[in-house]
Design a protein around this motif. Structure first.
Motif, PDB file in Angstrom:
ATOM      1  N   ASN A 162     -12.683  49.110  48.765  1.00 49.66           N
ATOM      2  CA  ASN A 162     -11.447  49.686  48.238  1.00 49.66           C
ATOM      3  C   ASN A 162     -10.579  50.395  49.271  1.00 49.66           C
ATOM      4  O   ASN A 162      -9.602  51.053  48.915  1.00 49.66           O
ATOM      5  CB  ASN A 162     -11.782  50.674  47.110  1.00 49.66           C
ATOM      6  CG  ASN A 162     -12.456  49.999  45.935  1.00 49.66           C
ATOM      7  OD1 ASN A 162     -11.955  49.010  45.415  1.00 49.66           O
ATOM      8  ND2 ASN A 162     -13.606  50.512  45.530  1.00 49.66           N
ATOM      9  N   THR A 163     -10.920  50.256  50.542  1.00 47.91           N
ATOM     10  CA  THR A 163     -10.128  50.923  51.574  1.00 47.91           C
ATOM     11  C   THR A 163     -10.084  50.068  52.826  1.00 47.91           C
ATOM     12  O   THR A 163     -10.957  49.223  53.055  1.00 47.91           O
ATOM     13  CB  THR A 163     -10.705  52.319  51.887  1.00 47.91           C
ATOM     14  OG1 THR A 163      -9.749  53.086  52.631  1.00 47.91           O
ATOM     15  CG2 THR A 163     -11.996  52.229  52.692  1.00 47.91           C
ATOM     16  N   ASP A 164      -9.066  50.296  53.646  1.00 48.09           N
ATOM     17  CA  ASP A 164      -8.944  49.577  54.918  1.00 48.09           C
ATOM     18  C   ASP A 164      -9.417  50.426  56.094  1.00 48.09           C
ATOM     19  O   ASP A 164      -9.728  49.892  57.157  1.00 48.09           O
ATOM     20  CB  ASP A 164      -7.482  49.185  55.141  1.00 48.09           C
ATOM     21  CG  ASP A 164      -6.990  48.239  54.065  1.00 48.09           C
ATOM     22  OD1 ASP A 164      -7.499  47.114  53.979  1.00 48.09           O
ATOM     23  OD2 ASP A 164      -6.097  48.639  53.285  1.00 48.09           O
ATOM     24  N   PHE A 165      -9.439  51.741  55.882  1.00 47.70           N
ATOM     25  CA  PHE A 165      -9.846  52.645  56.961  1.00 47.70           C
ATOM     26  C   PHE A 165     -10.313  53.954  56.331  1.00 47.70           C
ATOM     27  O   PHE A 165      -9.827  54.342  55.270  1.00 47.70           O
ATOM     28  CB  PHE A 165      -8.680  52.917  57.916  1.00 47.70           C
ATOM     29  CG  PHE A 165      -9.093  53.490  59.250  1.00 47.70           C
ATOM     30  CD1 PHE A 165      -9.443  52.649  60.296  1.00 47.70           C
ATOM     31  CD2 PHE A 165      -9.148  54.856  59.455  1.00 47.70           C
ATOM     32  CE1 PHE A 165      -9.827  53.164  61.533  1.00 47.70           C
ATOM     33  CE2 PHE A 165      -9.536  55.383  60.681  1.00 47.70           C
ATOM     34  CZ  PHE A 165      -9.884  54.535  61.728  1.00 47.70           C
ATOM     35  N   ILE A 166     -11.273  54.605  56.986  1.00 45.96           N
ATOM     36  CA  ILE A 166     -11.777  55.891  56.512  1.00 45.96           C
ATOM     37  C   ILE A 166     -11.586  56.934  57.606  1.00 45.96           C
ATOM     38  O   ILE A 166     -11.939  56.698  58.762  1.00 45.96           O
ATOM     39  CB  ILE A 166     -13.269  55.817  56.143  1.00 45.96           C
ATOM     40  CG1 ILE A 166     -13.492  54.821  55.000  1.00 45.96           C
ATOM     41  CG2 ILE A 166     -13.805  57.192  55.745  1.00 45.96           C
ATOM     42  CD1 ILE A 166     -14.960  54.552  54.694  1.00 45.96           C
ATOM     43  N   SER A 167     -11.033  58.075  57.247  1.00 51.42           N
ATOM     44  CA  SER A 167     -10.967  59.219  58.147  1.00 51.42           C
ATOM     45  C   SER A 167     -11.954  60.266  57.662  1.00 51.42           C
ATOM     46  O   SER A 167     -12.024  60.555  56.464  1.00 51.42           O
ATOM     47  CB  SER A 167      -9.546  59.802  58.160  1.00 51.42           C
ATOM     48  OG  SER A 167      -9.502  60.986  58.957  1.00 51.42           O
ATOM     49  N   ILE A 190     -12.145  60.061  63.029  1.00 49.83           N
ATOM     50  CA  ILE A 190     -12.412  61.498  62.837  1.00 49.83           C
ATOM     51  C   ILE A 190     -11.124  62.294  62.994  1.00 49.83           C
ATOM     52  O   ILE A 190     -10.406  62.159  63.984  1.00 49.83           O
ATOM     53  CB  ILE A 190     -13.463  62.010  63.838  1.00 49.83           C
ATOM     54  CG1 ILE A 190     -14.797  61.270  63.644  1.00 49.83           C
ATOM     55  CG2 ILE A 190     -13.674  63.517  63.680  1.00 49.83           C
ATOM     56  CD1 ILE A 190     -15.826  61.572  64.715  1.00 49.83           C
ATOM     57  N   ASN A 191     -10.855  63.122  62.011  1.00 44.30           N
ATOM     58  CA  ASN A 191      -9.754  64.082  62.055  1.00 44.30           C
ATOM     59  C   ASN A 191     -10.223  65.398  61.442  1.00 44.30           C
ATOM     60  O   ASN A 191     -10.308  65.503  60.208  1.00 44.30           O
ATOM     61  CB  ASN A 191      -8.541  63.565  61.259  1.00 44.30           C
ATOM     62  CG  ASN A 191      -7.495  62.935  62.140  1.00 44.30           C
ATOM     63  OD1 ASN A 191      -7.286  63.363  63.262  1.00 44.30           O
ATOM     64  ND2 ASN A 191      -6.836  61.914  61.635  1.00 44.30           N
ATOM     65  N   PRO A 192     -10.534  66.393  62.236  1.00 43.60           N
ATOM     66  CA  PRO A 192     -10.968  67.672  61.655  1.00 43.60           C
ATOM     67  C   PRO A 192      -9.834  68.379  60.923  1.00 43.60           C
ATOM     68  O   PRO A 192      -8.662  67.994  61.050  1.00 43.60           O
ATOM     69  CB  PRO A 192     -11.407  68.483  62.887  1.00 43.60           C
ATOM     70  CG  PRO A 192     -10.688  67.868  64.031  1.00 43.60           C
ATOM     71  CD  PRO A 192     -10.512  66.413  63.705  1.00 43.60           C
TER      72      PRO A 192
END
Length: 381
Positions: A162-167, A190-192
């Motif tokens: 259900n997604t193209d990318f995960i952060s 990764i994005n804090p």
């Protein structure tokens, strides 16, 4: 990056919605990279509606809404229908849908697939170990509790479809997600949690607000700040333990701790950096479990960007790594390890340098650039 539309889907009401959603969207909009930046907000209560109305007046952001249903599997079709009604009107070619948390991903993808648009990409922002957070910290009746756990586990299990990318907000959370989601590692970034550009060290603010709070030059002041009051934040225990050592504590939270040496305040978000500057040392103290291990506390980013040395246990992996690598803080197992000389050593660290280094990792400017790179990569794929 080619011109496109950004649709950000999230629910207002959390303690960090202002700093982690609104401020980010305002800054992205100001860059004029997207043709349009739209917040699609899930409304669950009158309080959510009031917040959105205030938001529109204050920021000028374009905000659309949809009805947010409880996160149980038997509400899925109702949620899909409610979200579809608002989302389909906003879709076109070259759209990035950025959804906060994995809750909505299950219904967003089927909605998009039913449209004629082929260049819509979905980025899911996983913010924590929600299954374990519910398991360890939520108090609910037995049946709703089990249903909630089932849904949280399923949301993550089917995420790759259900997604193209995960952060993710931390390296530890990325590992957690890769262990549970069948997705290629290069599709997980990764994005804090970020600190807005309001957060920086100012000796002028420090002097002004120490005078305002009647803090003496000889006082050693710890700060504890939180916009929420969740069980894992240990507000009362932390503050009482530090105050009992003879240090002053500036408590910027909704929970008043009526003990000696504690200053209790809850101030507007825009004023928080000034009060952080008035302190000498910040504290982040979390239970050592998976919920906290994978976390990226907003207040930590704000403390560091204001040049505060951090005292912490080893509950949050991101903070442990930061202190071990930068030496801009102290890792301890008990507040009994704090002494006047230990705190003096922390205070002697150059706060301008702490702030400069932290802003290179945790400022909203850096985090936004990371998101823009993710968006660009998606639009090219």
């Amino acid at each position: 990056m080619q011109k496109a539309r950004l649709i950000y889907i999230g629910k207002p009401g959390s303690a960090v919605f202002e700093s982690q959603v609104i401020q980010i969207l305002i800054e992205i909009k100001s860059k004029n990279i997207f043709d349009e930046v739209i917040l699609l907000a899930g409304i669950e209560s009158s309080g959510d509606s009031n917040m959105i109305n205030d938001l529109i007046k204050r920021t000028g952001l374009r905000v659309e809404t949809f009805k947010k249903y409880p996160n149980y599997h038997f509400f899925r079709e109702f949620q899909k229908k409610a979200l579809s009604k608002s989302l389909t009107k906003l879709l076109c070619e070259n759209v990035i849908i950025h959804t906060r948390g994995e809750t909505f991903s299950q219904v967003i993808k089927p909605i998009v697939d039913k449209t004629k648009y082929k260049s819509v990409k979905i980025l899911t922002d996983v913010r924590g170990a929600i299954y374990e957070e519910t398991l360890f910290y939520k108090k609910m009746k037995a049946i709703p509790f089990q249903l909630k756990l089932y849904q949280h586990k399923k949301n993550l299990k089917v995420l790759s479809k259900n997604t193209d990318f995960i952060s993710c907000v931390s390296e530890k959370l990325k590992s957690y997600v890769l262990d549970r989601v069948n997705i290629e590692e290069e599709k997980v970034g990764i994005n804090p949690c970020s600190a807005s550009e309001l957060f920086f060290y100012s000796s002028k603010s420090r002097e002004e607000f120490r005078q305002k709070l009647k803090i003496k030059n000889t006082d050693k002041v710890f700060i504890f700040a939180t916009g929420g009051n969740d069980n894992w934040q240990n507000t009362g225990e932390i503050i009482k333990s530090i105050a009992s050592k003879g240090f002053r504590v500036l408590n910027l939270s909704r929970s008043k701790i009526e003990v000696e040496n504690v200053i209790n305040l809850f101030v507007p978000y825009s004023d928080v950096p000034k009060y952080l500057n008035s302190a000498d040392v910040a504290v982040v103290w979390r239970k050592n479990d998976i919920v906290n291990n994978v976390a990226s506390p907003v207040k930590f980013s704000e403390y560091a960007c204001c040049g505060l040395p951090i005292v912490s246990n080893r509950g949050v992996n991101l903070i442990t790594d930061y202190i071990e690598n930068s030496k801009n803080g102290l890792l301890i197992d008990s507040f009994d390890e704090l002494s006047s000389s230990v705190v003096d050593n922390l205070i002697s660290i150059d706060r301008n340098q702490i702030s400069k280094n932290a802003k290179m990792k945790f400022s909203s400017t850096v985090i936004i650039e990371n998101y823009l790179k993710m968006y660009s990569q998606l639009l090219k794929s």
